[in-house]
Scaffold this motif. Structure first.
Motif, PDB file in Angstrom:
ATOM      1  N   CYS A 155       0.831  -1.219  -0.037  1.00  0.00           N
ATOM      2  CA  CYS A 155      -0.062   0.031   0.052  1.00  0.00           C
ATOM      3  C   CYS A 155       0.861   1.274  -0.116  1.00  0.00           C
ATOM      4  CB  CYS A 155      -0.661  -0.065   1.292  1.00  0.00           C
ATOM      5  SG  CYS A 155      -1.714  -1.679   1.565  1.00  0.00           S
ATOM      6  N   ILE A 214       0.579   5.336   0.777  1.00  0.00           N
ATOM      7  CA  ILE A 214      -0.333   6.443   1.451  1.00  0.00           C
ATOM      8  C   ILE A 214      -0.079   7.818   0.891  1.00  0.00           C
ATOM      9  CG2 ILE A 214      -0.788   7.118   3.906  1.00  0.00           C
ATOM     10  CD1 ILE A 214      -1.035   4.208   3.496  1.00  0.00           C
ATOM     11  N   GLY A 263      -5.361   9.420   0.790  1.00  0.00           N
ATOM     12  CA  GLY A 263      -5.570   8.262   1.230  1.00  0.00           C
ATOM     13  C   GLY A 263      -4.758   7.043   0.700  1.00  0.00           C
ATOM     14  N   PRO A 264      -5.080   5.963   1.204  1.00  0.00           N
ATOM     15  CA  PRO A 264      -4.286   4.597   1.121  1.00  0.00           C
ATOM     16  C   PRO A 264      -4.672   4.225  -0.494  1.00  0.00           C
ATOM     17  CG  PRO A 264      -5.993   3.998   2.533  1.00  0.00           C
ATOM     18  CD  PRO A 264      -6.009   5.462   2.262  1.00  0.00           C
ATOM     19  N   VAL A 265      -3.527   3.655  -1.340  1.00  0.00           N
ATOM     20  CA  VAL A 265      -3.988   3.149  -2.316  1.00  0.00           C
ATOM     21  C   VAL A 265      -3.255   1.606  -2.293  1.00  0.00           C
ATOM     22  CG1 VAL A 265      -3.525   2.860  -4.821  1.00  0.00           C
ATOM     23  CG2 VAL A 265      -3.834   5.246  -3.701  1.00  0.00           C
ATOM     24  N   ILE A 266      -3.954   0.440  -2.623  1.00  0.00           N
ATOM     25  CA  ILE A 266      -3.359  -0.685  -2.657  1.00  0.00           C
ATOM     26  C   ILE A 266      -2.988  -1.019  -4.012  1.00  0.00           C
ATOM     27  CG2 ILE A 266      -3.981  -3.260  -2.382  1.00  0.00           C
ATOM     28  CD1 ILE A 266      -5.953  -2.483  -0.182  1.00  0.00           C
ATOM     29  N   VAL A 270      -9.697  -6.042   1.895  1.00  0.00           N
ATOM     30  CA  VAL A 270      -9.375  -4.687   1.589  1.00  0.00           C
ATOM     31  C   VAL A 270      -9.613  -3.527   2.410  1.00  0.00           C
ATOM     32  CG1 VAL A 270      -9.600  -3.122  -0.472  1.00  0.00           C
ATOM     33  CG2 VAL A 270      -9.373  -5.428  -0.923  1.00  0.00           C
ATOM     34  N   ALA A 271     -11.021  -3.608   3.021  1.00  0.00           N
ATOM     35  CA  ALA A 271     -11.166  -2.564   3.765  1.00  0.00           C
ATOM     36  C   ALA A 271     -10.714  -2.564   5.151  1.00  0.00           C
ATOM     37  CB  ALA A 271     -12.841  -2.782   3.860  1.00  0.00           C
ATOM     38  N   CYS A 280      -7.075  -0.919   4.345  1.00  0.00           N
ATOM     39  CA  CYS A 280      -7.260   0.534   4.236  1.00  0.00           C
ATOM     40  C   CYS A 280      -7.342   1.351   5.393  1.00  0.00           C
ATOM     41  CB  CYS A 280      -8.212   0.744   3.227  1.00  0.00           C
ATOM     42  SG  CYS A 280      -7.989   0.079   1.434  1.00  0.00           S
ATOM     43  N   SER A 281      -8.138   0.675   6.252  1.00  0.00           N
ATOM     44  CA  SER A 281      -8.549   1.418   7.803  1.00  0.00           C
ATOM     45  C   SER A 281      -7.162   1.438   8.506  1.00  0.00           C
ATOM     46  CB  SER A 281      -9.481   0.515   8.315  1.00  0.00           C
ATOM     47  OG  SER A 281      -9.901   1.349   9.561  1.00  0.00           O
ATOM     48  N   THR A 293      -4.292   1.356   7.710  1.00  0.00           N
ATOM     49  CA  THR A 293      -3.016   2.133   7.431  1.00  0.00           C
ATOM     50  C   THR A 293      -2.941   3.699   7.868  1.00  0.00           C
ATOM     51  OG1 THR A 293      -4.173   2.960   5.411  1.00  0.00           O
ATOM     52  CG2 THR A 293      -2.952   1.030   5.021  1.00  0.00           C
ATOM     53  N   LYS A 294      -3.952   4.231   8.520  1.00  0.00           N
ATOM     54  CA  LYS A 294      -4.365   5.415   8.823  1.00  0.00           C
ATOM     55  C   LYS A 294      -3.572   5.582  10.189  1.00  0.00           C
ATOM     56  CE  LYS A 294      -8.738   4.636  10.932  1.00  0.00           C
ATOM     57  NZ  LYS A 294     -10.040   5.112  10.926  1.00  0.00           N
TER      58      LYS A 294
END
Length: 383
Positions: free
Chosen positions: A214, A216, A220-223, A294-295, A298-299, A301-302
């Motif tokens: 990922c 950042i 926001g995050p990009v896989i 995936v969700a 992405c959550s 990573t923050k």
């Protein structure tokens, strides 16, 4: 690679694709001594020797040096400990209430702890723990990567410890990693089980984790990439290591969660379509709970803003996806070897451009200092 081994690779590549050996040698030499070098071994592992790889596509491949440079560019030194120290990583994940492996005990001289697991400060206390009933378990170093020092233990026997792959190891050998200072201690965890659809494919309950790579960005995050490590045989770990352990690895279509290509080894002749143990089809296999995984990534990573190139290992389990750990130092060679696609594609160039623009704005703000902002705010209040 030895000279004879290298030349044999050129011969095999010619048989595989028909490209003239001297042309291969010229291409490989030019890439090795280019501004962004690609080693000769990578030339074959990535499939660059193939005639259907255009010059434009060749330029998208990156070697281990550029992979390392990306990690150094995007991941702050002070933030690395939040990934590389597994206890700190798990503390963050637990506080944020993310699914993670359950700790059973932690061994460290200082008595560190994630939750309410047993604290072990000495090797004698570890020996006492091994006399108990906490089996089965996995044990891993607090600070390590690439599966180093990880073991799955089924039970204690008179001759030592029976591992999950049925190997018998004596207690003294088991305890050797506990004295390796760079590991910073050891963490005992309850084993996770694979999702039933994965166990049916592999004929094993051992976890086959997905690696999410990922970036950042300011939006926001990009896989960017995902690949799947597939257990084979009686292995208890999904380590690939160029096919050394018999496991497979698969490139995943991030949008659909499907296998688009799989290999049992890097380089020529490594592609597979079926599982080596069960014979069941890997190609096209759809990973369970993909949208949830995936969700979840992405959550998560923050919580690690200082790491802008994050590598998450996720287990797909009966109860849903579970975060195994966060890593720095991306394995960017592997996704290129599996997919035969260069990592530095147009999408990644756009991501890096966004990051550079954001960094420049941040730098300008730092240079201007907070005083102007405070003055502007004060003036606005008076007005």
């Amino acid at each position: 690679m030895q000279a004879t081994s290298i030349f044999n690779q050129f011969i095999k590549a010619k048989k595989d694709d028909g490209k003239d050996i001297w042309r291969q040698i010229l291409e490989a030499a030019m890439l090795r001594f280019s501004k962004t070098p690609i080693d000769i071994s990578e030339y074959f592992e990535y499939g660059i020797y193939r005639r259907d790889v255009s010059p434009e596509k060749v330029r998208e491949f990156i070697g281990w040096r550029e992979s390392l440079a990306l990690d150094r560019l995007l991941n702050g030194g002070s933030s690395r400990i939040l990934a590389n120290d597994k206890l700190l990583n798990y503390l963050v994940l637990r506080t944020a209430e993310y699914p993670m492996p359950e700790p059973i005990a932690t061994y460290s001289a200082s008595g560190r702890q994630i939750a309410d697991e047993k604290i072990l400060r000495t090797l004698d206390e570890v020996r006492g723990f091994l006399e108990g009933d906490s089996y089965p378990f996995y044990v891993k170093p607090i600070s390590a990567g690439y599966g180093r020092g990880v073991l799955g233990v089924k039970r204690k026997e008179s001759g030592g410890l029976r591992l999950l792959d049925e190997t018998l190891i004596n207690i003294d050998d088991f305890l050797k990693p506990f004295s390796f200072a760079p590991f910073g201690g050891m963490l005992f965890q309850k084993p996770l089980a694979s999702h039933p659809s994965i166990s049916d494919l592999t004929d094993s309950s051992a976890v086959c984790c997905v690696r999410f790579i990922c970036f950042i960005t300011s939006n926001g995050p990009v896989i960017h990439t995902a690949f799947w490590k597939i257990i084979a045989g009686r292995n208890m770990l999904d380590n690939f290591t160029h096919g050394k352990f018999g496991n497979c690895i698969a490139f995943i279509d991030v949008a659909q969660g499907k296998v688009v290509r799989a290999i049992a080894k890097t380089g020529l002749g490594g592609e597979v379509t079926c599982h080596p143990t069960t014979g069941k089809t890997i190609l096209g296999f759809k990973l369970p709970d993909w949208g949830k995984a995936v969700a979840l990534v992405c959550s998560a990573t923050k919580h690690f803003p200082g790491l802008r190139l994050q590598n998450w290992d996720v287990a797909l389990c009966p109860q849903g996806p579970v975060l195994l750990e966060l890593n720095t130092e991306s394995e960017l060679a592997l996704p290129q070897a599996i997919s035969r696609r260069g990592f530095m594609d147009a999408r990644l160039r756009g991501i890096l451009s966004d990051i550079r623009s954001h960094d420049e704005i941040h730098r300008q703000h730092v240079m201007s200092g907070p005083d102007k902002v405070l003055v502007s705010a004060s003036t606005a209040q008076q007005t």
